[in-house]
Structure formats: structure tokens, C-alpha cells
Design a protein around this motif. Structure first.
Motif, mmCIF file in Angstrom:
data_model
loop_
_atom_site.group_PDB
_atom_site.id
_atom_site.type_symbol
_atom_site.label_atom_id
_atom_site.label_comp_id
_atom_site.label_asym_id
_atom_site.label_seq_id
_atom_site.Cartn_x
_atom_site.Cartn_y
_atom_site.Cartn_z
ATOM 1 N N MET A 1 68.540 66.404 31.827
ATOM 2 C CA MET A 1 69.350 65.445 31.061
ATOM 3 C C MET A 1 69.115 64.041 31.606
ATOM 4 S SD MET A 1 73.509 65.368 30.671
ATOM 5 C CE MET A 1 74.338 64.006 29.867
ATOM 6 N N GLU A 2 68.970 63.094 30.709
ATOM 7 C CA GLU A 2 68.666 61.741 31.167
ATOM 8 C C GLU A 2 69.783 61.148 32.015
ATOM 9 O OE1 GLU A 2 70.086 58.975 27.470
ATOM 10 O OE2 GLU A 2 68.190 60.033 27.258
ATOM 11 N N ARG A 3 71.015 61.607 31.813
ATOM 12 C CA ARG A 3 72.114 61.087 32.623
ATOM 13 C C ARG A 3 71.877 61.388 34.103
ATOM 14 N NH1 ARG A 3 78.267 60.401 32.567
ATOM 15 N NH2 ARG A 3 78.824 61.085 34.658
ATOM 16 N N ASP A 4 71.211 62.508 34.408
ATOM 17 C CA ASP A 4 70.941 62.854 35.799
ATOM 18 C C ASP A 4 70.105 61.774 36.488
ATOM 19 O OD1 ASP A 4 72.304 65.201 35.410
ATOM 20 O OD2 ASP A 4 70.504 66.397 35.037
ATOM 21 N N GLY A 5 69.096 61.252 35.776
ATOM 22 C CA GLY A 5 68.271 60.196 36.345
ATOM 23 C C GLY A 5 69.059 58.925 36.578
ATOM 24 N N VAL A 6 69.946 58.599 35.635
ATOM 25 C CA VAL A 6 70.782 57.404 35.795
ATOM 26 C C VAL A 6 71.704 57.576 36.995
ATOM 27 C CG1 VAL A 6 72.563 55.980 34.731
ATOM 28 C CG2 VAL A 6 70.662 56.853 33.343
ATOM 29 N N GLU A 7 72.331 58.740 37.110
ATOM 30 C CA GLU A 7 73.238 58.975 38.237
ATOM 31 C C GLU A 7 72.489 58.912 39.565
ATOM 32 O OE1 GLU A 7 76.930 61.640 37.507
ATOM 33 O OE2 GLU A 7 75.217 62.674 36.574
ATOM 34 N N ARG A 8 71.249 59.405 39.575
ATOM 35 C CA ARG A 8 70.467 59.340 40.793
ATOM 36 C C ARG A 8 70.228 57.898 41.223
ATOM 37 N NH1 ARG A 8 65.467 58.225 41.205
ATOM 38 N NH2 ARG A 8 65.042 58.686 39.006
ATOM 39 N N LEU A 9 69.860 57.045 40.267
ATOM 40 C CA LEU A 9 69.653 55.630 40.573
ATOM 41 C C LEU A 9 70.919 54.991 41.123
ATOM 42 C CD1 LEU A 9 67.525 54.181 37.624
ATOM 43 C CD2 LEU A 9 66.826 54.447 40.003
ATOM 44 N N LEU A 10 72.044 55.290 40.487
ATOM 45 C CA LEU A 10 73.310 54.692 40.912
ATOM 46 C C LEU A 10 73.705 55.183 42.295
ATOM 47 C CD1 LEU A 10 75.346 54.918 37.567
ATOM 48 C CD2 LEU A 10 74.070 52.975 38.471
ATOM 49 N N THR A 11 73.459 56.449 42.565
ATOM 50 C CA THR A 11 73.794 57.002 43.875
ATOM 51 C C THR A 11 72.929 56.372 44.965
ATOM 52 O OG1 THR A 11 74.465 59.100 42.888
ATOM 53 C CG2 THR A 11 73.936 59.123 45.244
ATOM 54 N N GLU A 12 71.642 56.209 44.668
ATOM 55 C CA GLU A 12 70.742 55.603 45.655
ATOM 56 C C GLU A 12 71.107 54.147 45.927
ATOM 57 O OE1 GLU A 12 66.927 56.137 43.906
ATOM 58 O OE2 GLU A 12 66.728 58.244 44.521
ATOM 59 N N ALA A 13 71.577 53.442 44.899
ATOM 60 C CA ALA A 13 71.928 52.026 45.054
ATOM 61 C C ALA A 13 73.261 51.837 45.774
ATOM 62 C CB ALA A 13 71.975 51.346 43.688
ATOM 63 N N ARG A 14 74.120 52.877 45.757
ATOM 64 C CA ARG A 14 75.411 52.851 46.450
ATOM 65 C C ARG A 14 76.218 51.610 46.051
ATOM 66 N NH1 ARG A 14 75.586 56.708 50.399
ATOM 67 N NH2 ARG A 14 77.226 55.572 51.549
ATOM 68 N N ALA A 15 76.629 50.781 47.032
ATOM 69 C CA ALA A 15 77.489 49.636 46.716
ATOM 70 C C ALA A 15 76.799 48.639 45.797
ATOM 71 C CB ALA A 15 77.926 48.946 48.002
ATOM 72 N N ASP A 16 75.468 48.564 45.898
ATOM 73 C CA ASP A 16 74.740 47.600 45.080
ATOM 74 C C ASP A 16 74.466 48.117 43.670
ATOM 75 O OD1 ASP A 16 73.808 44.963 45.180
ATOM 76 O OD2 ASP A 16 71.722 45.614 45.327
ATOM 77 N N SER A 17 75.022 49.294 43.340
ATOM 78 C CA SER A 17 74.821 49.821 41.992
ATOM 79 C C SER A 17 75.554 49.013 40.938
ATOM 80 C CB SER A 17 75.283 51.284 41.915
ATOM 81 O OG SER A 17 76.700 51.379 42.060
ATOM 82 N N ARG A 18 76.385 48.070 41.407
ATOM 83 C CA ARG A 18 77.122 47.262 40.442
ATOM 84 C C ARG A 18 76.195 46.567 39.450
ATOM 85 N NH1 ARG A 18 79.422 44.119 37.901
ATOM 86 N NH2 ARG A 18 81.535 43.518 37.600
ATOM 87 N N ARG A 19 75.037 46.111 39.924
ATOM 88 C CA ARG A 19 74.070 45.451 39.043
ATOM 89 C C ARG A 19 73.609 46.408 37.940
ATOM 90 N NH1 ARG A 19 71.557 40.936 41.542
ATOM 91 N NH2 ARG A 19 72.137 40.635 43.729
ATOM 92 N N LEU A 20 73.260 47.641 38.331
ATOM 93 C CA LEU A 20 72.794 48.612 37.358
ATOM 94 C C LEU A 20 73.908 49.016 36.390
ATOM 95 C CD1 LEU A 20 70.684 50.837 39.769
ATOM 96 C CD2 LEU A 20 69.795 49.482 37.876
ATOM 97 N N ARG A 21 75.114 49.151 36.896
ATOM 98 C CA ARG A 21 76.236 49.525 36.037
ATOM 99 C C ARG A 21 76.531 48.410 35.019
ATOM 100 N NH1 ARG A 21 78.811 54.036 38.377
ATOM 101 N NH2 ARG A 21 78.147 54.384 40.548
ATOM 102 N N HIS A 22 76.354 47.173 35.450
ATOM 103 C CA HIS A 22 76.531 46.045 34.527
ATOM 104 C C HIS A 22 75.484 46.113 33.411
ATOM 105 C CE1 HIS A 22 76.641 41.368 33.936
ATOM 106 N NE2 HIS A 22 77.222 42.005 32.948
ATOM 107 N N ALA A 23 74.217 46.349 33.800
ATOM 108 C CA ALA A 23 73.156 46.449 32.799
ATOM 109 C C ALA A 23 73.411 47.615 31.849
ATOM 110 C CB ALA A 23 71.803 46.609 33.484
#
Length: 514
Positions: A1-23
Motif C-alpha cells: 500500500m502506498e501509505r506504507d511508503g509515506v509512513e516510512r518517510l515520516l517515521t525516518e524524518a521524525r521531528a523534521d517530518s513536519r515539512r513532509l506533512r505540510h506538503a
């Protein structure tokens, strides 16, 4: 599922995932986005945004994209629901819609960016917000602002919003200086290659603003020159951005600021947005810096070891080789009394740095001078010639441009090739207007208005009449209101080119009056 890839990116970015979540939130809000628009809106590097896009199934409309509306519910728990950090002047922007429209037109018609100068254009909203922030933080009526480089046209934004501010621009790009003057908003313009010095008339300002090349060398130089242009208790506003992927580069730049002993009064994150510069998220922070009692000595130390390589591209990039030393063979058939610039160490003639040559008249009066011009500093050639009264100057460089027409009053160019030519001094002219012009150009380190005034008084005396200093000043101001406080070496070429006509006007008026 494509959501798995998105969650992986967000998990790896940790606190800095805010940028990705904004996008992700932007892509899920039903609007269409270009890649460049996403980068600029989120202030996130292109590589990081591309990594997110690879994990999403998107629908496309030309170069625009979005998450299909049917898929957006799957991401609602992942997006950033809070807005980005508040813009300190966002609430003021709607009150200046007319200024924003004017700036959009000015920026659209401005000279195109030059990659060898690391130009990237700021958005109209950015330059407006810079002007608004200056007014929100400082009292601007009567305040003196120095723009150290101004490809973004911040000077025009400040004059449109705060017309009572005294604004001066120093820049190496003749096109920008001419364009700013064409707008007739009261901005003073000065030519300067900051690697060679800051104009004497660009000192004693209250504030300085700069958006320099984003290399440690470029930041260090431009900020040092900005401090040179300040009076005590001044402030420097610096635009600088780095990718979230390159914290070491940001650290190197901040070390340059630390070595200048500057205090940080504020840092406004992602305040500046650009058309381009996607590697750094099309964004830059705005630093508010305050000099301390230890800053000026540090600035002088910094400038004493200045390199000419400060850009990321072109012949003066930081990756380029060391100083360009003119070959000894370029002096064949020419025996100079003085060497200016970089020459082989085994040559025995006295030598002087380019910056020293431009800063003040040479202590001696050499007859034959050889000038070495490094690649990327060709715009300094007219000034290097105006800095001397030598009878014969050999200019050596990698790619020499033709001499401006106005300098043919002084020099006859001979034996010209792509890499060298001889400039031979012409005889003194006898016609009155040409003699006045020649006197101005012969005094490259003196104020134009002062030399012009004394030359007009001399013409009147030769005609058997009397012209007072005030009368001469009035004639000059009417013909060239830009000439006050300027010396030929810092005068933009469009003004130098207008000098022959302006001088003729004053001499003709003098003749008519007498």
C-alpha cells in the motif's frame, strides 16, 4: 500500500517530518500544485519533496499534480493540521495590494538573472514583506538603508512603502543599477565589486540588507561589507538559506558570522521565498544581526584575506583555481613602472593590489602601468583605468570587453586582442566641454561635483566672467542631479555615459549666461 511508503518517510524524518506533512496536506486539499510551487510553499528541498511524490499515486494536469480526492481520507491522520510558523508581517500584506501589484510588474520587467553572480529572484511578496518588516522593527523616516547587492529590488519596495527612507544600492551588475535609476524613486546607486571594496559614499548607514551568494565566502564578504557601510549601533539583515539536508553548510556560514563577532537579534525562518533555488526549498531565513565592539576589527581581519572566488558558478566559483596570475609573456614589448593585480613573483617592478589601486591615488605617478584582471572582474576595468593618469596602461585578462565610449575621451585603445590591449592617454582637449569632461575623468578619486564645479569656474574665468561656486553647483544639479557625493570610480556606467551630454549642457548654459 502506498501509505506504507509515506509512513516510512515520516517515521525516518521524525521531528523534521513536519515539512513532509505540510506538503502532504497541500496535495490533499483539492488544489493543483506544481513541483516548484510545493517546494516554495513548504520551504523544503526539491529532493525531499520528490521523495514524497514517489510514494504517492497522483493525478496530473499538465505539470500540476494532486492526490485524487477519493484517496485523501487515507492520509488525514498524517497531515500537519497546524499552519507553518507565523509570518511576523503577514497581517500587513493585504493593506499593500497596490504595492504588491507594482512590485510584481517591476520584478517581471527587471534584467534577467545572471548565473555567474548566483542570482535567484525573490518573489514580489518577499520583497514587500522585507520592507514591511523593516518598518515594523525600525523607525524608517530619515533612516539610511544600504542594500548590499539588490538583484531582488528590495530598495524599490522600501521606497514604495516607506518613501521617506534614505536608500542606497551598491551592486556590480550595471543592468540592475540602471534599472533602479529608471524607476526614479529616489534610490541612490553605486557601482562596486565588493571583492575590491565598498564605495566611500556608501558609509554611515543605520541599516544594511543583503541577500548574497550562499557560500561561506560570499556570506562572509557581503556581511563584512555591510558592516563597513554601517555607523555604530547599526543592524545587518541577511537572507541566507540551506537545504534541510545540508546542516554542515549552514554551520560553515554561521561560523563566518561568529568570526565577525556579530550578535543574533532574531532569525525569521523561511522568511524569503524565491523563483528557483529548489535545492534549498526556494526559501531562506532572514537573520537580524547586530555588530558588537569586537566586530569592526574582525571585519578588517576578514577583508585582509579576501579571495575573489565567492560564487557557486562561473569563473569565480569557490571550486575554481586560485588567483589568476597574468603570464609574464603578456608584457612583451612593454616595460611597466608598476604592476597592478596578480603577476609572477619573479617580476621585480613595484606592485599593488587591485583593491588598493581603486581605494586611493597611488603614492607615485607611474608613467607605464600593467594591470592584471582576473576572470569575473572585467566590469572593474573602466574603474581600474580611471584610477590613474599614467600615459600608457596595458590591461591583461581572460576575456576583455570593449572600453566604454565615454573613456575614449581619455584613452586610445591599441593592439587590442581578446586577452590584452594597450590604453594610451590622449592629448588634453582644447574644446571647453571636452576639457571639463576630461578634468572630471582625470580625477577618478575626487567627487565629480567638486571637480566639475572648479572646471566650470575656470572656463568662466577664461571667458573673462565670474561664476560663483553656488552658481556652478546649481548648473551641475540641474544637468546631473545624481552626481552629488559620487566619484568616477563608483559611478554606474549609465551615469558615466551621460556625462558628456550633461557637461556640454552646463558649459553651454555658462556661455549663454555670460
Amino acid at each position: 500500500m502506498e501509505r506504507d511508503g509515506v509512513e516510512r518517510l515520516l517515521t525516518e524524518a521524525r521531528a523534521d517530518s513536519r515539512r513532509l506533512r505540510h506538503a502532504l496536506a497541500l496535495l490533499c486539499d483539492g488544489q493543483w500544485w506544481t513541483l516548484a510551487g510545493l517546494v516554495r510553499e513548504t520551504a523544503t528541498s526539491r529532493r525531499t519533496i520528490e521523495a514524497l511524490l514517489r510514494e504517492l499515486t497522483l493525478e496530473h494536469d499538465g505539470d500540476r499534480m494532486r492526490v485524487p480526492l477519493i484517496d485523501t481520507p487515507a492520509y488525514q491522520d498524517l497531515i500537519a493540521v497546524a499552519p507553518p510558523p507565523e509570518d511576523p508581517v503577514a497581517h500587513l500584506v493585504p493593506h499593500y495590494a497596490h504595492v504588491l501589484d507594482r512590485l510584481a510588474g517591476l520584478i517581471a520587467k527587471a534584467p534577467r538573472a545572471r548565473h555567474v553572480l548566483d542570482h535567484v529572484s525573490a518573489t514580489p511578496e518577499t520583497v514587500l514583506r522585507r520592507a514591511l518588516l523593516l518598518g515594523a522593527r525600525f523607525w524608517l523616516p530619515g533612516t539610511r538603508l544600504l542594500c548590499v547587492g539588490d538583484h531582488d529590488l528590495t530598495s524599490l519596495a522600501v521606497k514604495l512603502v516607506h518613501p521617506e527612507t534614505d536608500v542606497t544600492v551598491v551592486d556590480v551588475d550595471e543592468r540592475i543599477l540602471a534599472y533602479i535609476d529608471e524607476q526614479r524613486l529616489g534610490v541612490r546607486t553605486r557601482w562596486a565589486d565588493l571583492r575590491l571594496g565598498l564605495p566611500a559614499s556608501a558609509r554611515d548607514h543605520d541599516l544594511a540588507l543583503t541577500d548574497p551568494p550562499y557560500t561561506p565566502e560570499g556570506i562572509g564578504l557581503f556581511v563584512a561589507r555591510a558592516v563597513e557601510g554601517l555607523r555604530d549601533e547599526g543592524r545587518v539583515l541577511l537572507a541566507y538559506g540551506a537545504s534541510e539536508r545540508t546542516p554542515m553548510l549552514a554551520l560553515k556560514v554561521q561560523q563566518e558570522l561568529t568570526e565577525l563577532n556579530l550578535a543574533y537579534e532574531a532569525v525569521y525562518p523561511d522568511f524569503n521565498r524565491y523563483f528557483g533555488a529548489e535545492a534549498i526549498g526556494s526559501a531562506a531565513d532572514l537573520y537580524l544581526l547586530r555588530p558588537t565592539s569586537k566586530t569592526r576589527p574582525a571585519v578588517q581581519s576578514r577583508l585582509s584575506r579576501q579571495s575573489t572566488a565567492i560564487y557557486t558558478q562561473g569563473p569565480q566559483s569557490i571550486e575554481s583555481a586560485g588567483p589568476s596570475v597574468a603570464p609574464a609573456e603578456s608584457l612583451a614589448g612593454f616595460e611597466p613602472d608598476l604592476l597592478v593585480g596578480e603577476w609572477p613573483k619573479d617580476l621585480t617592478q613595484p606592485r599593488v593590489r587591485l583593491s588598493t589601486w581603486l581605494a586611493k591615488p597611488h603614492a607615485t605617478a607611474p608613467t607605464r602601468v600593467a594591470v592584471s584582471v582576473p576572470p569575473g572582474l572585467e566590469s572593474a576595468i573602466p574603474r581600474l583605468l580611471l584610477a590613474t593618469r599614467a600615459a600608457h596602461v596595458r590591461v591583461v585578462g581572460a576575456a576583455l570587453p570593449p572600453l566604454p565610449e565615454v573613456l575614449t575621451t581619455v584613452y586610445d585603445v591599441r593592439d587590442a586582442t581578446e586577452t590584452a590591449y594597450d590604453a594610451v592617454r590622449r592629448p588634453e582637449p582644447t574644446a571647453e566641454a571636452e576639457a571639463v569632461l576630461r578634468r572630471i575623468l582625470d580625477n577618478g578619486h575626487a567627487k565629480i561635483a567638486n571637480t566639475w564645479r572648479e572646471a566650470l569656474i575656470a572656463v568662466a574665468r577664461a571667458q573673462g566672467t565670474t561664476l560663483t561656486k553656488n552658481e556652478a553647483r546649481a548648473l551641475i544639479r540641474e544637468a546631473a542631479d545624481w552626481s552629488d557625493a559620487l566619484i568616477p570610480l563608483e559611478t554606474p556606467l549609465h551615469h558615466l555615459s551621460a556625462l558628456p551630454s550633461a557637461v556640454t549642457t552646463t558649459v553651454t548654459a555658462l556661455t549663454t549666461t555670460t
